[in-house]
Design an enzyme around this catalytic site. Structure first.
Site, PDB file in Angstrom:
ATOM      1  N   GLY A 246      58.321  72.477 163.117  1.00  0.00           N
ATOM      2  CA  GLY A 246      57.959  73.851 163.449  1.00  0.00           C
ATOM      3  C   GLY A 246      58.236  74.126 164.918  1.00  0.00           C
ATOM      4  N   SER A 247      57.533  75.111 165.459  1.00  0.00           N
ATOM      5  CA  SER A 247      57.774  75.500 166.850  1.00  0.00           C
ATOM      6  C   SER A 247      57.148  74.490 167.810  1.00  0.00           C
ATOM      7  CB  SER A 247      57.161  76.872 167.102  1.00  0.00           C
ATOM      8  OG  SER A 247      55.755  76.766 166.991  1.00  0.00           O
ATOM      9  N   GLY A 251      53.677  72.389 167.472  1.00  0.00           N
ATOM     10  CA  GLY A 251      53.701  70.937 167.654  1.00  0.00           C
ATOM     11  C   GLY A 251      52.657  70.484 168.665  1.00  0.00           C
ATOM     12  N   GLU A 268      59.232  67.227 164.855  1.00  0.00           N
ATOM     13  CA  GLU A 268      60.600  67.761 164.904  1.00  0.00           C
ATOM     14  C   GLU A 268      60.425  69.241 165.208  1.00  0.00           C
ATOM     15  OE1 GLU A 268      63.578  69.809 163.940  1.00  0.00           O
ATOM     16  OE2 GLU A 268      63.261  69.141 161.878  1.00  0.00           O
ATOM     17  N   CYS A 302      66.553  75.081 163.033  1.00  0.00           N
ATOM     18  CA  CYS A 302      66.181  74.491 164.328  1.00  0.00           C
ATOM     19  C   CYS A 302      67.426  74.006 165.043  1.00  0.00           C
ATOM     20  CB  CYS A 302      65.157  73.380 164.144  1.00  0.00           C
ATOM     21  SG  CYS A 302      65.688  72.153 162.999  1.00  0.00           S
TER      22      CYS A 302
END
Ligand code: UN1
Length: 514
Positions: A246-247, A251, A268, A302
């Protein structure tokens, strides 16, 4: 939502009082008892099926069951666990189109890319099957007479997986099938935008399990809920690893909750991926790579290309050809055959995009293409945009940020050392690429003083990584690696054994203790 969609993969049979269950554990389900919520299709804003929110204790109970089931599952020989994944990949092959349909419906990515996502799922299953016979450690020589050391890898326990809307199946699969082959049980919190994709994955895994009734059946679970409720997963001491995509913001929040209990993290997070087009680049190839990397999945990967550095000697040519190819892109319903760019995921995403464009302009950027919403010849209710290109100086603050939409910052450079510095001057470090025919440039780019990202490509775009390599990045991207190479080690615990087969008991470091 059309009823026939729910016929896919047997989801319809699960509906009760217009609701789908919110919790799936093995073959059992819980409908939830709290407030109702539902997802929306980004294609036209149409409402999805409803869910009811869960109680925290229902999630805790799920983790308890997974912990118990782990005791049996970890003792199933790994190749047998691999056989389960082989059944799953066969089932996926049979259901490829239905699964891709759900991916397009819920994430808005074009059907061709959705098929690609399901293929990525199949690929990682094949990888995991092979891996199930290769979970090997080392044998290490000992400094002591008639001693030896070995290293073994054992299952961890319950693994928590948190995924984003943009890869609603493949990213779970990278984690889930590796974690399972490694002998763990799994709990999944998918994006609340893509619940059907998650439920379908779980149901197909249960179908595979049904072919092997001798195996424990409660090794997988899915929770459809908001973030607040699913925080239980982050805080539960029995969840030994949290793997989250995610963002960067998300995170950091997750890390603060998981790190305090000293559990493992695999993050990630965002990328701010760049490509360098050098004077010797094959321009035609680079244009094709830029197009897919920058506008594929409507700029919502991403790995999406966000910063494009072009040498001044080829700048005008690249710009002209890029504008031509952007102009030829068809934007619209992601199920239509010739469409290359579908909708943004939601209104918030559209607003973020507009915000970033405004900021870029106020910081000296020049919008040279797109950025506007399209309302003609696209389904009503969805947020369709023309991908934007902004010519900008790399010092502009906005270039440091990842905006999860199709905005490409175009930057002119003169000197190779200078462009490498600019390339590495952002907080994120996921994917990167260079187009060059110059061996010195490509070697430098891949060297320790070159790209500081987890992925550094030569004459290929930034997105579309194969599953065989380790996937992930450095700095704010979080440092985690998923999918191929030896990423499986994240899902296991390492044990070092020292074995004495002598008639004495010598101490290491030559210590005498008598
Ligand atoms: C993601 O966007 O979170 O390399 C994953 C790629 C895909 C995976 C993207 N294989 O673009």
């Amino acid at each position: 939502m059309k009823r026939n969609i729910l016929n896919l993969l047997g989801l319809k049979d699960l509906i009760k009082d217009n609701h789908l269950p919110s919790l799936y554990l093995g073959n059992s389900v819980v409908y939830g008892s709290g407030l109702s919520f539902r997802s929306f299709s980004p294609i036209d804003g149409s409402k999805g099926i409803e869910f009811k929110s869960l109680e925290k204790r229902e999630i805790t109970h799920t983790i308890d069951v997974l912990k118990k089931e782990f005791i049996t599952w970890q003792e199933v020989p790994a190749p047998k666990r691999g056989e389960l994944i082989r059944h799953l990949s066969n089932i996926l092959r049979e259901n490829k189109h239905s699964l891709a349909y759900l991916v397009t419906l819920e994430s808005g990515k074009i059907f061709e890319e959705a098929l690609g996502e399901v293929q990525e799922f199949i690929d990682v299953c094949d990888f995991a099957l092979g891996l199930s016979r290769q979970l090997y450690g080392l044998s290490i020589v000992s400094e002591r007479y008639r001693h030896k050391m070995i290293e073994q890898w054992h299952p961890l326990g319950v693994v928590g997986i948190i995924t984003a809307f943009n890869f609603p199946m493949a990213v779970w699969a990278w984690n889930a099938v590796l974690a399972l082959v490694c002998g763990n049980t799994i709990i999944w919190k998918p994006s609340s935008q893509t619940p059907l994709c998650a439920i379908a994955c779980h149901i197909l895994l249960q179908k595979a399990l049904a072919l092997m009734p001798e195996l424990p059946q409660n090794i997988s679970s899915v929770i459809i809920s908001n973030r607040k409720i699913s925080e239980v997963i982050l805080r539960n001491k029995d969840v030994r690893l949290i793997s989250a995509t995610g963002s960067v913001k998300m995170g950091k929040e997750i890390a603060s909750k998981v790190s305090v209990r000293l559990a493992r993290l695999l993050l990630e997070l965002g990328g701010n991926n760049a490509m360098i087009v050098t004077p010797s680049a094959d321009i035609e190839l680079s244009i094709r790579a830029i197009l897919f990397s920058a506008v594929g999945t409507a700029g919502q990967r991403c790995t999406t290309l966000r910063r494009l550095f072009v040498h001044k000697s080829v700048f005008e040519e690249v710009k002209r050809k890029l504008l031509l190819s952007y102009n030829s892109i068809k934007i619209g319903n992601p199920f239509s055959k010739d469409v290359l760019v579908g909708p943004l995921i939601n209104k918030g995403s559209y607003e973020n995009m507009q915000n970033s464009i405004e900021k870029a302009i106020s910081q000296g950027g020049k919008l040279i293409y797109g950025g506007n919403r399209i309302r003609k010849n696209v389904p009503r209710g969805g947020f369709y945009v023309k991908p934007a290109i902004i010519k900008i100086n790399h010092n502009a603050k906005i270039v440091q940020e990842e905006t999860f939409s199709p905005i490409l910052y175009l930057v002119e450079y003169e000197d190779f050392d200078e462009v490498l510095k600019m390339h590495n001057s952002v907080p994120q470090g996921l994917s990167s690429a260079i187009f060059t025919q110059n061996v010195k440039e490509s070697e430098l780019f891949m060297s320790s003083i070159g790209s500081d990202c987890g992925i550094a490509n030569i004459n290929i775009g930034t997105s579309g990584a194969e599953i065989g390599g380790a996937f992930g990045g450095e700095k704010d991207t979080g440092g985690g690696r998923e999918s191929g190479s030896d990423s499986w080690k994240n899902y296991m615990r390492r044990v070092t054994n020292t074995i004495n087969y002598s008639d004495d008991i010598p101490l290491s470091q030559g210590i005498k203790f008598e």
